[in-house]
Design a protein around this motif. Structure first.
Motif, PDB file in Angstrom:
ATOM      1  N   UNK A   1       0.811  -1.204   0.000  1.00  0.00           N
ATOM      2  CA  UNK A   1       0.000   0.000   0.000  1.00  0.00           C
ATOM      3  C   UNK A   1       0.848   1.259   0.000  1.00  0.00           C
ATOM      4  N   UNK A   2       2.033   1.227   0.570  1.00  0.00           N
ATOM      5  CA  UNK A   2       2.895   2.403   0.638  1.00  0.00           C
ATOM      6  C   UNK A   2       3.647   2.557  -0.676  1.00  0.00           C
ATOM      7  N   UNK A   3       3.447   3.680  -1.316  1.00  0.00           N
ATOM      8  CA  UNK A   3       3.959   3.857  -2.673  1.00  0.00           C
ATOM      9  C   UNK A   3       5.483   3.979  -2.712  1.00  0.00           C
ATOM     10  N   UNK A   6       8.223  -0.928  -2.795  1.00  0.00           N
ATOM     11  CA  UNK A   6       8.476  -2.290  -3.287  1.00  0.00           C
ATOM     12  C   UNK A   6       7.614  -2.542  -4.522  1.00  0.00           C
ATOM     13  N   UNK A   7       7.011  -3.735  -4.627  1.00  0.00           N
ATOM     14  CA  UNK A   7       6.241  -4.086  -5.814  1.00  0.00           C
ATOM     15  C   UNK A   7       4.767  -3.746  -5.680  1.00  0.00           C
ATOM     16  N   UNK A   8       4.440  -2.861  -4.751  1.00  0.00           N
ATOM     17  CA  UNK A   8       3.061  -2.441  -4.549  1.00  0.00           C
ATOM     18  C   UNK A   8       2.756  -1.138  -5.259  1.00  0.00           C
ATOM     19  N   UNK A   9       2.091  -0.236  -4.549  1.00  0.00           N
ATOM     20  CA  UNK A   9       1.691   1.048  -5.116  1.00  0.00           C
ATOM     21  C   UNK A   9       2.901   1.809  -5.656  1.00  0.00           C
ATOM     22  N   UNK A  10       2.694   2.491  -6.774  1.00  0.00           N
ATOM     23  CA  UNK A  10       3.775   3.243  -7.413  1.00  0.00           C
ATOM     24  C   UNK A  10       3.765   4.713  -7.018  1.00  0.00           C
ATOM     25  N   UNK A  11       2.587   5.287  -6.853  1.00  0.00           N
ATOM     26  CA  UNK A  11       2.470   6.718  -6.612  1.00  0.00           C
ATOM     27  C   UNK A  11       1.579   6.974  -5.404  1.00  0.00           C
ATOM     28  N   UNK A  12       1.608   8.217  -4.920  1.00  0.00           N
ATOM     29  CA  UNK A  12       0.721   8.623  -3.832  1.00  0.00           C
ATOM     30  C   UNK A  12      -0.730   8.394  -4.226  1.00  0.00           C
ATOM     31  N   UNK A  33       2.610  -3.402   4.893  1.00  0.00           N
ATOM     32  CA  UNK A  33       3.662  -4.407   5.127  1.00  0.00           C
ATOM     33  C   UNK A  33       4.644  -4.458   3.963  1.00  0.00           C
ATOM     34  N   UNK A  34       5.442  -3.425   3.758  1.00  0.00           N
ATOM     35  CA  UNK A  34       6.465  -3.504   2.716  1.00  0.00           C
ATOM     36  C   UNK A  34       7.459  -4.613   3.001  1.00  0.00           C
ATOM     37  N   UNK A  35       8.076  -5.126   1.961  1.00  0.00           N
ATOM     38  CA  UNK A  35       8.996  -6.249   2.087  1.00  0.00           C
ATOM     39  C   UNK A  35      10.315  -5.844   2.747  1.00  0.00           C
ATOM     40  N   UNK A  36      10.874  -6.752   3.499  1.00  0.00           N
ATOM     41  CA  UNK A  36      12.294  -6.721   3.869  1.00  0.00           C
ATOM     42  C   UNK A  36      12.886  -7.964   3.233  1.00  0.00           C
ATOM     43  N   UNK A  37      13.572  -7.781   2.118  1.00  0.00           N
ATOM     44  CA  UNK A  37      13.999  -8.922   1.319  1.00  0.00           C
ATOM     45  C   UNK A  37      15.282  -8.572   0.581  1.00  0.00           C
ATOM     46  N   UNK A  38      15.891  -9.559  -0.084  1.00  0.00           N
ATOM     47  CA  UNK A  38      17.073  -9.245  -0.895  1.00  0.00           C
ATOM     48  C   UNK A  38      16.784  -8.229  -2.000  1.00  0.00           C
ATOM     49  N   UNK A  39      15.530  -8.137  -2.428  1.00  0.00           N
ATOM     50  CA  UNK A  39      15.169  -7.217  -3.509  1.00  0.00           C
ATOM     51  C   UNK A  39      14.782  -5.826  -3.022  1.00  0.00           C
ATOM     52  N   UNK A  40      14.301  -5.745  -1.768  1.00  0.00           N
ATOM     53  CA  UNK A  40      13.791  -4.479  -1.260  1.00  0.00           C
ATOM     54  C   UNK A  40      14.333  -4.226   0.148  1.00  0.00           C
ATOM     55  N   UNK A  41      14.959  -3.072   0.315  1.00  0.00           N
ATOM     56  CA  UNK A  41      15.454  -2.710   1.640  1.00  0.00           C
ATOM     57  C   UNK A  41      14.293  -2.228   2.503  1.00  0.00           C
TER      58      UNK A  41
END
Length: 247
Positions: A1-3, A6-12, A33-41
């Motif tokens: 949901x937070x733009x 990560x691979x979710x929302x792109x803009x506000x 719940x943004x990712x904490x992963x090798x792809x996304x800090x």
């Protein structure tokens, strides 16, 4: 949901549109719940900035909370143990844990125990969409027996991630292993922030108390740091086809 994280929302505008969709379909509280992963800090300060921005731009319902979809990497595990509130839902004690599609660590039970010693309760996210976890229902049952929780995705339950994911959701429900149904929203169209259809399906098949437990009661408990309970079915689901509950 937070733009833009990560691979979710792109803009506000994307984020605000998702909030509106959630509100229109009955959601009162949203955990981002943004990712904490090798792809996304994972950047808690940036996450809080986004939450504050969205809260200021939206009418207050749904209420917004921080969280994280935490991948089981060595660095994440160590940091979560050292800083448990950093990754937990609402900075409390429930931690969403996402597994790789390619490897399930043999010492997962030990990792969960270490997280527990640090005051965290792991919530295994969307196991029905993980091909390796779909083969390990007994191992999942043992994790739950030892104190972990389990979350399935609403769209998986409704068949939108395919038959295998749908059937595994229902097998987990029948085994009494599910604590939460979540939207796992990424956008407004393909993976929208909606729980109403899954709540309707649960109500039709298991009753309103079961639907409320997985969609309202247990999720609220994670915000408060209270205990949750798995849904324990007393009857088998209706033989009617799941698509008959779509609107």
């Amino acid at each position: 949901m937070l733009y833009g994280l990560d691979d979710g929302a792109r803009t506000l505008e994307d984020s605000l549109a998702m909030i509106r969709v959630a509100a229109e379909h009955g959601t009162t509280d949203l955990v981002a719940t943004p990712h904490a992963s090798p792809d996304y800090s994972f950047d808690p300060e940036r996450i809080q900035e986004r939450l504050n921005e969205l809260a200021a731009a939206s009418p207050g319902i749904p209420r917004l909370y921080p969280g994280c979809d935490c991948h089981l990497t060595y660095d994440n595990i160590q940091d979560a143990i050292d800083h448990p509130a950093k990754y937990a839902i609402a900075h409390n004690k429930y931690l969403l844990v996402e597994f790789s599609d390619f490897l399930i660590l043999q010492n997962t039970a030990e990792i969960f125990a270490r997280l527990g010693d640090a005051g965290l309760i792991p919530i295994v996210t969307h196991p029905e969409r993980n091909p390796l976890l779909r083969q390990r229902i007994e191992e999942i049952a043992q994790w739950v027996e030892n104190g972990a929780s389990l979350q399935i995705t609403a769209q998986s339950l409704m068949g939108r991630f395919g038959r295998k994911a749908r059937d595994f959701c229902r097998a987990l429900l029948e085994r009494g292993l599910v604590h939460f149904i979540a939207s796992d929203a990424h956008d407004c169209e393909h993976r929208p922030p909606r729980l109403d259809e899954a709540h309707e399906w649960m109500t039709a098949n298991y009753g309103s108390a079961a639907a409320d437990l997985l969609c309202t009661v247990n999720p609220r408990a994670t915000l408060e740091g209270a205990s949750v309970e798995a849904f324990r079915p007393k009857t088998k689901p209706s033989s009617r086809k799941w698509r008959s509950f779509w609107r």
